[in-house]
Design a protein around this motif. Structure first.
Motif, PDB file in Angstrom:
ATOM      1  N   ARG A  21       0.791  -1.068  -0.098  1.00 47.75           N
ATOM      2  CA  ARG A  21       0.056   0.028   0.058  1.00 47.75           C
ATOM      3  C   ARG A  21       0.918   1.272  -0.007  1.00 47.75           C
ATOM      4  NH1 ARG A  21      -4.822  -1.796   4.053  1.00 47.75           N
ATOM      5  NH2 ARG A  21      -4.934  -4.273   3.552  1.00 47.75           N
ATOM      6  N   GLY A  22       1.622   1.364  -0.908  1.00 53.12           N
ATOM      7  CA  GLY A  22       2.629   2.425  -1.289  1.00 53.12           C
ATOM      8  C   GLY A  22       1.850   3.892  -0.815  1.00 53.12           C
ATOM      9  N   TYR A  23       0.648   4.043  -1.633  1.00 50.59           N
ATOM     10  CA  TYR A  23       0.035   5.391  -1.342  1.00 50.59           C
ATOM     11  C   TYR A  23      -0.181   5.527   0.154  1.00 50.59           C
ATOM     12  CZ  TYR A  23      -3.618   1.702  -1.609  1.00 50.59           C
ATOM     13  OH  TYR A  23      -4.284   0.699  -1.198  1.00 50.59           O
ATOM     14  N   ASN A  24      -0.354   4.741   0.996  1.00 51.60           N
ATOM     15  CA  ASN A  24      -0.391   4.779   2.630  1.00 51.60           C
ATOM     16  C   ASN A  24       0.571   5.229   3.000  1.00 51.60           C
ATOM     17  OD1 ASN A  24      -3.309   4.280   2.169  1.00 51.60           O
ATOM     18  ND2 ASN A  24      -2.991   2.501   3.366  1.00 51.60           N
ATOM     19  N   ILE A  25       1.838   4.842   2.551  1.00 55.21           N
ATOM     20  CA  ILE A  25       3.218   4.871   3.192  1.00 55.21           C
ATOM     21  C   ILE A  25       3.482   6.098   2.774  1.00 55.21           C
ATOM     22  CG2 ILE A  25       5.525   4.283   3.097  1.00 55.21           C
ATOM     23  CD1 ILE A  25       4.647   1.402   2.683  1.00 55.21           C
ATOM     24  N   LEU A  26       3.136   6.726   1.673  1.00 54.88           N
ATOM     25  CA  LEU A  26       3.661   8.164   0.987  1.00 54.88           C
ATOM     26  C   LEU A  26       2.708   9.172   2.093  1.00 54.88           C
ATOM     27  CD1 LEU A  26       3.610   7.670  -2.779  1.00 54.88           C
ATOM     28  CD2 LEU A  26       5.598   8.068  -1.149  1.00 54.88           C
ATOM     29  N   VAL A  27       1.584   8.871   2.401  1.00 51.68           N
ATOM     30  CA  VAL A  27       1.007   9.647   3.174  1.00 51.68           C
ATOM     31  C   VAL A  27       1.535   9.914   4.600  1.00 51.68           C
ATOM     32  CG1 VAL A  27      -1.395  10.273   4.452  1.00 51.68           C
ATOM     33  CG2 VAL A  27      -1.245   9.653   1.794  1.00 51.68           C
ATOM     34  N   ILE A  28       1.682   8.856   5.168  1.00 49.83           N
ATOM     35  CA  ILE A  28       2.317   8.720   6.540  1.00 49.83           C
ATOM     36  C   ILE A  28       3.731   9.479   6.561  1.00 49.83           C
ATOM     37  CG2 ILE A  28       3.339   7.016   8.299  1.00 49.83           C
ATOM     38  CD1 ILE A  28       1.259   5.140   7.291  1.00 49.83           C
ATOM     39  N   VAL A  29       4.717   9.203   5.538  1.00 47.84           N
ATOM     40  CA  VAL A  29       5.933  10.014   5.397  1.00 47.84           C
ATOM     41  C   VAL A  29       5.606  11.439   5.494  1.00 47.84           C
ATOM     42  CG1 VAL A  29       7.849  10.470   3.823  1.00 47.84           C
ATOM     43  CG2 VAL A  29       7.138   8.020   4.336  1.00 47.84           C
TER      44      VAL A  29
END
Length: 301
Positions: A21-29
């Motif tokens: 879920r790369g999109y979720n990780i980008l948001v968390i970063v």
């Protein structure tokens, strides 16, 4: 034109991106950096925050652990996801279970490696974080409410790592954290309503399965109602700049959410409710910019 081999490789990369879920990780970063700039280290020059190598290693370690967490969760939930998310599951299955485990161990090793640059305490924190995610995925997620509570706690753990790094323990940070925690916990419980079929087939003991959808909706209503407390505190008692507009909008939209919740009957409805809460959380990340819209411009110089 891509060859068949290259197409398969591309599909596997897309599959892996879907699993972690790369999109979720980008948001968390992004959320970790915005929280650092505007809330946790607002007194420091912008450059010293953005180019802080220790902060970068903490954020990178968090991203790697979370990616590994999604992989191990997919590993244990592969059968359940065939029922709950058949389309996504077909894409995810392009990556074999052995490859998933190899990626999981590699990501966790790298996360601890980068944490070691920061401090031994960071290594202990991320090692515990890795173990907590594994224990949740393997055992705890099947326990009613406790599984939801642990999942929400693990979701905000990356922010805990950053605010401990900056040693900023202002009350406003804890109020923000409580608001976020309650929203994430409510979202986790919505996911239980959304995934009843797969959970029932895999003998998961979730609240809607054990006590019924009405009890689950009542619990979600209580959690959403409790978000009013930190919302009013952040609007009236703390200086959050123009971000107060976000919390005022949340009060309205969460009220609408509760009306829709009690009218929902099908998985389609619960998926929409899940996405509404996810959208509110993501908008909350970007609304951090409203704390002081001139802050970045003033601190670049």
């Amino acid at each position: 034109m891509l060859s068949r081999k290259n197409k398969l490789l591309l599909l596997k990369l897309l599959s892996l991106f879907s699993i972690v879920r790369g999109y979720n990780i980008l948001v968390i970063v992004l959320a970790q950096y915005l929280a650092s700039i505007y809330i946790l280290a607002h007194q420091l020059p912008l450059r010293s925050v953005v180019f802080d190598l220790n902060l970068f290693c903490i954020v990178l370690s968090s991203a790697l652990v979370i990616a590994g967490g999604y992989i191990i969760n997919s590993f244990y939930d592969s059968e359940k996801d065939l029922i709950n998310k058949p389309r996504k599951s077909m894409l995810d299955r392009l990556v074999g279970q052995r490859t998933k485990l190899s990626a999981y161990f590699t990501l966790n090793f790298l996360s601890v490696f980068f944490a070691s640059y920061v401090s031994f305490r960071a290594v202990l924190f991320f090692s515990a974080y890795i173990f907590g995610i594994w224990l949740y995925s393997h055992k705890l997620k099947k326990i009613p409410f406790l599984g939801n509570f642990i999942s929400a706690t693990l979701a905000i753990a990356p922010f805990f790592a950053v605010f401990v790094y900056y040693k900023n323990f202002d009350t406003v940070i804890f109020v923000h954290a409580i608001f976020l925690f309650l929203l994430i916990l409510a979202r986790e419980m919505i996911k239980d309503l959304e995934n009843i079929a797969g959970d029932l087939a895999q003998n998961y003991k979730t609240i809607p399965i054990l006590y019924g959808e009405r009890t689950s909706k009542t619990t979600i209503t209580i959690l959403i109602s409790l978000t009013l407390i930190p919302s009013f505190l952040l609007i009236n008692n703390f200086d959050v700049g123009y971000m107060y507009l976000y919390f005022m909008a949340c009060i309205f939209f969460l009220g609408v959410f509760l009306v829709l919740l009690w009218r929902s009957r099908t998985k389609f409805h619960y998926v929409w409710l899940h996405n509404i809460l996810k959208l509110i959380i993501v908008l909350g990340v970007f609304s951090i910019l409203l704390i002081d819209i001139h802050l970045v411009l003033n601190r670049i110089l």
